[in-house]
Scaffold this active site. Structure first.
Site, PDB file in Angstrom:
ATOM      1  CE1 TYR A  29     -35.830  21.420  -1.811  1.00 38.17           C
ATOM      2  CE2 TYR A  29     -37.942  20.105  -1.479  1.00 38.17           C
ATOM      3  CZ  TYR A  29     -36.663  20.431  -2.122  1.00 38.17           C
ATOM      4  OH  TYR A  29     -36.936  19.756  -3.462  1.00 38.17           O
ATOM      5  CG  ASN A  77     -37.289  21.792 -10.294  1.00 39.43           C
ATOM      6  OD1 ASN A  77     -37.658  20.997  -9.441  1.00 39.43           O
ATOM      7  ND2 ASN A  77     -36.675  23.021  -9.616  1.00 39.43           N
ATOM      8  CG  HIS A  99     -33.196  17.407  -4.446  1.00 40.37           C
ATOM      9  ND1 HIS A  99     -33.128  18.865  -4.199  1.00 40.37           N
ATOM     10  CD2 HIS A  99     -32.215  16.435  -3.795  1.00 40.37           C
ATOM     11  CE1 HIS A  99     -31.974  18.970  -3.158  1.00 40.37           C
ATOM     12  NE2 HIS A  99     -31.618  17.692  -2.963  1.00 40.37           N
ATOM     13  CD  GLU A 114     -29.673  17.431  -0.161  1.00 38.18           C
ATOM     14  OE1 GLU A 114     -29.349  16.838  -1.099  1.00 38.18           O
ATOM     15  OE2 GLU A 114     -29.785  18.723   0.152  1.00 38.18           O
TER      16      GLU A 114
HETATM   17  P1  IDP Z   1     -32.391  23.686  -6.839  1.00 41.15           P
HETATM   18  O1  IDP Z   1     -33.287  22.472  -6.813  1.00 41.15           O
HETATM   19  O2  IDP Z   1     -31.842  23.804  -8.189  1.00 41.15           O
HETATM   20  O3  IDP Z   1     -31.181  23.111  -5.675  1.00 41.15           O
HETATM   21  P2  IDP Z   1     -33.270  25.486  -4.898  1.00 41.15           P
HETATM   22  O4  IDP Z   1     -32.517  27.008  -5.131  1.00 41.15           O
HETATM   23  O5  IDP Z   1     -32.288  24.992  -3.729  1.00 41.15           O
HETATM   24  O6  IDP Z   1     -32.888  24.719  -6.315  1.00 41.15           O
HETATM   25  O7  IDP Z   1     -34.567  25.531  -4.555  1.00 41.15           O
HETATM   26  C1  IDP Z   1     -35.261  24.381  -4.300  1.00 41.15           C
HETATM   27  C2  IDP Z   1     -36.454  23.946  -4.864  1.00 41.15           C
HETATM   28  O8  IDP Z   1     -37.337  24.954  -4.706  1.00 41.15           O
HETATM   29  C3  IDP Z   1     -36.402  24.044  -6.422  1.00 41.15           C
HETATM   30  O9  IDP Z   1     -35.828  23.179  -7.124  1.00 41.15           O
HETATM   31  C4  IDP Z   1     -37.562  24.534  -6.891  1.00 41.15           C
HETATM   32  O10 IDP Z   1     -38.515  23.368  -6.916  1.00 41.15           O
HETATM   33  C5  IDP Z   1     -38.213  25.461  -5.711  1.00 41.15           C
HETATM   34  N1  IDP Z   1     -38.129  26.688  -5.873  1.00 41.15           N
HETATM   35  C6  IDP Z   1     -36.786  27.248  -6.033  1.00 41.15           C
HETATM   36  N2  IDP Z   1     -36.976  28.658  -6.201  1.00 41.15           N
HETATM   37  C7  IDP Z   1     -38.493  28.965  -6.221  1.00 41.15           C
HETATM   38  C8  IDP Z   1     -39.240  30.054  -6.617  1.00 41.15           C
HETATM   39  O11 IDP Z   1     -38.783  31.136  -6.781  1.00 41.15           O
HETATM   40  N3  IDP Z   1     -40.717  29.585  -6.868  1.00 41.15           N
HETATM   41  C9  IDP Z   1     -40.874  28.514  -6.679  1.00 41.15           C
HETATM   42  N4  IDP Z   1     -40.214  27.357  -6.424  1.00 41.15           N
HETATM   43  C10 IDP Z   1     -39.028  27.728  -6.441  1.00 41.15           C
HETATM   44 MG    MG Z   2     -30.798  23.423  -3.729  1.00 46.64          MG
END
Ligand code: IDP
Ligand code: MG
Length: 154
Positions: A52, A115, A118, A131
């Site tokens: 990350y 969520n 990944h 990755e």
């Molecule tokens: P993605 O998983 O859809 O690629 P990213 O923006 O790369 O999304 O963010 C990585 C992970 O970080 C997300 O899947 C989520 O678990 C977490 N995340 C992203 N934005 C936030 C936030 O604003 N608050 C808390 N967790 C977040």
């Molecule tokens: Mg991402």
């Protein structure tokens, strides 16, 4: 048939705890994607911070690293035509609250920080390869012939 590619997919600790590993693998198999690597593992902080790294300056970074290291994950590599973008489509939006029903996050999540899944970002050039390299050695990936391939691809 156009070029096949590999993508990195991971059922996160919440998905494992909630018993969604089989459901998620099933959806990817049903779509026609081919599993070429899988590792049930617990991520250490170093790997989490690497994985990350793009988010290291974000306010949620520490919490994200805490969460992703909090329990086992199912790390996988899936292969198929346009696999990275297609898996992202199946996942839904980053926030489950914005994800359409029928998507994995839209069907199984409610909260941005939980969520479930990944998948490598198709808009981030080379993220899939990076990755995969981070989580798997080359000899942990299995190339094999999918016998139904002529019925999946023209
Ligand atoms: P993605 O998983 O859809 O690629 P990213 O923006 O790369 O999304 O963010 C990585 C992970 O970080 C997300 O899947 C989520 O678990 C977490 N995340 C992203 N934005 C936030 C936030 O604003 N608050 C808390 N967790 C977040
Ligand atoms: Mg991402």
């Amino acid at each position: 048939m156009s070029e096949h590619e590999r993508t990195f997919v991971m059922v996160k600790p919440d998905g494992v705890q909630r018993g969604l590993v089989g459901e998620i693998i099933g959806r990817l198999e049903d779509r026609g994607l081919k599993l070429v690597g899988a590792k049930f593992m617990q991520i250490d902080r170093e790997l989490a911070e690497d994985h990350y790294g793009e988010h290291e300056d974000k306010p949620f970074f520490e919490g994200l690293v805490d969460f992703i290291t909090s329990g086992p994950v199912m790390a996988m590599v899936w292969e198929g035509q346009d696999a990275t973008r297609q898996v992202r489509g199946m996942m839904g939006e980053t926030d489950p609250a914005d994800s359409a029903p029928g998507t994995i996050r839209g069907d199984f999540g409610l909260d941005l920080g939980r969520n479930v899944i990944h998948g490598s970002d198709h808009e981030d050039e080379g993220a899939n390869e990076r990755e995969i390299d981070l989580f798997f050695d080359e000899d942990e990936l299995v190339g094999w012939d999918q016998t139904n391939e002529t019925w999946l691809y023209e």
